[in-house]
Design a protein around this motif. Structure first.
Motif, mmCIF file in Angstrom:
data_model
loop_
_atom_site.group_PDB
_atom_site.id
_atom_site.type_symbol
_atom_site.label_atom_id
_atom_site.label_comp_id
_atom_site.label_asym_id
_atom_site.label_seq_id
_atom_site.Cartn_x
_atom_site.Cartn_y
_atom_site.Cartn_z
ATOM 1 N N TYR A 8 33.127 98.066 63.334
ATOM 2 C CA TYR A 8 33.427 99.493 63.516
ATOM 3 C C TYR A 8 32.605 100.074 64.665
ATOM 4 O O TYR A 8 31.387 99.916 64.716
ATOM 5 C CB TYR A 8 33.132 100.251 62.227
ATOM 6 C CG TYR A 8 33.638 101.675 62.238
ATOM 7 C CD1 TYR A 8 34.972 101.956 61.984
ATOM 8 C CD2 TYR A 8 32.776 102.733 62.517
ATOM 9 C CE1 TYR A 8 35.442 103.256 61.988
ATOM 10 C CE2 TYR A 8 33.242 104.034 62.524
ATOM 11 C CZ TYR A 8 34.574 104.291 62.260
ATOM 12 O OH TYR A 8 35.031 105.585 62.275
ATOM 13 N N ASP A 125 35.098 104.173 54.036
ATOM 14 C CA ASP A 125 34.318 103.778 52.858
ATOM 15 C C ASP A 125 33.745 102.365 52.956
ATOM 16 O O ASP A 125 32.615 102.115 52.528
ATOM 17 C CB ASP A 125 35.167 103.910 51.587
ATOM 18 C CG ASP A 125 35.307 105.364 51.148
ATOM 19 O OD1 ASP A 125 34.691 106.237 51.787
ATOM 20 O OD2 ASP A 125 36.037 105.613 50.172
ATOM 21 N N PHE A 126 34.514 101.418 53.501
ATOM 22 C CA PHE A 126 33.968 100.065 53.644
ATOM 23 C C PHE A 126 32.700 100.097 54.474
ATOM 24 O O PHE A 126 31.684 99.456 54.133
ATOM 25 C CB PHE A 126 35.007 99.141 54.293
ATOM 26 C CG PHE A 126 34.471 97.772 54.606
ATOM 27 C CD1 PHE A 126 34.448 96.781 53.643
ATOM 28 C CD2 PHE A 126 33.953 97.477 55.867
ATOM 29 C CE1 PHE A 126 33.938 95.519 53.928
ATOM 30 C CE2 PHE A 126 33.441 96.222 56.164
ATOM 31 C CZ PHE A 126 33.436 95.242 55.193
ATOM 32 N N TRP A 127 32.731 100.848 55.575
ATOM 33 C CA TRP A 127 31.574 100.888 56.465
ATOM 34 C C TRP A 127 30.473 101.781 55.923
ATOM 35 O O TRP A 127 29.301 101.598 56.258
ATOM 36 C CB TRP A 127 32.027 101.306 57.863
ATOM 37 C CG TRP A 127 32.930 100.263 58.460
ATOM 38 C CD1 TRP A 127 34.295 100.312 58.571
ATOM 39 C CD2 TRP A 127 32.531 98.983 58.954
ATOM 40 N NE1 TRP A 127 34.759 99.144 59.112
ATOM 41 C CE2 TRP A 127 33.711 98.312 59.367
ATOM 42 C CE3 TRP A 127 31.295 98.339 59.093
ATOM 43 C CZ2 TRP A 127 33.682 97.027 59.906
ATOM 44 C CZ3 TRP A 127 31.281 97.065 59.643
ATOM 45 C CH2 TRP A 127 32.445 96.419 60.033
ATOM 46 N N LYS A 128 30.811 102.735 55.057
ATOM 47 C CA LYS A 128 29.769 103.453 54.326
ATOM 48 C C LYS A 128 28.929 102.459 53.522
ATOM 49 O O LYS A 128 27.697 102.536 53.490
ATOM 50 C CB LYS A 128 30.367 104.491 53.374
ATOM 51 C CG LYS A 128 30.938 105.750 53.996
ATOM 52 C CD LYS A 128 31.367 106.708 52.893
ATOM 53 C CE LYS A 128 31.951 107.993 53.419
ATOM 54 N NZ LYS A 128 33.333 107.831 53.909
ATOM 55 N N ALA A 129 29.613 101.532 52.849
ATOM 56 C CA ALA A 129 28.906 100.539 52.036
ATOM 57 C C ALA A 129 27.998 99.668 52.898
ATOM 58 O O ALA A 129 26.867 99.344 52.498
ATOM 59 C CB ALA A 129 29.913 99.681 51.272
ATOM 60 N N VAL A 130 28.475 99.279 54.073
ATOM 61 C CA VAL A 130 27.649 98.488 54.984
ATOM 62 C C VAL A 130 26.419 99.291 55.407
ATOM 63 O O VAL A 130 25.290 98.783 55.412
ATOM 64 C CB VAL A 130 28.463 98.061 56.219
ATOM 65 C CG1 VAL A 130 27.577 97.366 57.245
ATOM 66 C CG2 VAL A 130 29.612 97.146 55.803
ATOM 67 N N LEU A 199 29.410 104.018 45.375
ATOM 68 C CA LEU A 199 28.942 103.341 46.579
ATOM 69 C C LEU A 199 27.422 103.247 46.598
ATOM 70 O O LEU A 199 26.845 102.203 46.947
ATOM 71 C CB LEU A 199 29.422 104.087 47.825
ATOM 72 C CG LEU A 199 30.897 103.937 48.210
ATOM 73 C CD1 LEU A 199 31.276 104.982 49.250
ATOM 74 C CD2 LEU A 199 31.177 102.540 48.746
#
Length: 229
Positions: A8, A125-130, A199
């Motif tokens: 991202y 959201d996926f990159w929030k988790a990262v 998360l």
């Protein structure tokens, strides 16, 4: 972290920094809010503190004036330049870093406190988790993460009836323009409060408190568990 073509690109989200033009007028109130937050968080001289998405640098500056060793981090060159001017004017020793949640440099287990305000919603959201996994790794065991962000306080089945109320509240109570609220709801990546909590806990944090004091705001105090044994 290695750059890959699927990774991202936080910098692609940088647009016009509309806040820069109006931010200086609210500096006094921002000072007071930052001091209150830092007092609540128990910041002490010698602490290592990171403010990720530091904006105009007010909180980073106040932490440095307490005696903390502060990294002010922002992906926006305009905001980082403003933070550098602000901290220089206040004679606060702050290190700046041009980076975002997915790219800030850190040593594992090195920070006593990380703060991020109104930044995480820029990521899907996926990159929030990262990003949360990186913050977790950067904190010392037992250290805190203070997060304020834009979240939707409600459930999916209420979205149709709630979205106009959320927008009206933001416009009337936060002096946001209608266009900025529309742009956020259409193009940004804010998520539901209950998703945000999941998360955060899945990243490993203990949720100390969650405050939903307005329809679009969530404030979280989180702790990285102390090492056992």
């Amino acid at each position: 972290m290695l750059a890959r073509d699927w990774y991202y690109n936080e910098r692609s989200r940088i647009g016009l920094d509309n806040a820069v033009a109006s931010i200086c007028g609210a500096a006094d109130d921002a000072d007071l809010r930052a001091r209150a937050a830092l007092k609540m968080l128990g910041v002490k001289p010698g602490w290592r503190v990171a403010d990720i998405g530091c904006g105009n640098g007010v909180l980073a500056c106040e932490a440095a004036l307490i005696g903390a060793e502060v990294d002010a981090i922002d992906i926006s060159p305009a905001m980082l330049a403003l933070a550098e001017l602000y901290t220089r004017d206040r004679r606060a020793a702050v290190r700046t870093q041009s980076a975002g949640l997915l790219s800030f440099a850190y040593e594992p287990n090195s920070y006593d406190l990380i703060v991020s305000e109104f930044t995480l919603h820029h990521l899907p959201d996926f990159w929030k988790a990262v990003a949360l996994a990186r913050i977790f790794a950067a904190l010392k065991p037992g250290a805190n993460f203070f997060l304020r962000d834009i979240v939707y306080v409600g459930m999916p089945d209420g979205t149709e009836r709630s979205i106009e109320q959320w927008a009206d509240f933001a416009i009337k109570n936060h002096d946001f323009s209608r266009d900025s609220v529309i742009t956020h709801m259409r193009d940004e990546n804010s998520t539901f409060a209950w998703v945000m909590e999941r998360l955060l806990t899945e990243a490993g944090f203990t949720l100390i408190s969650a405050d939903y004091h307005a329809p679009l705001h969530g404030t979280y105090l989180l702790q990285k568990p102390a090492e056992q044994g």
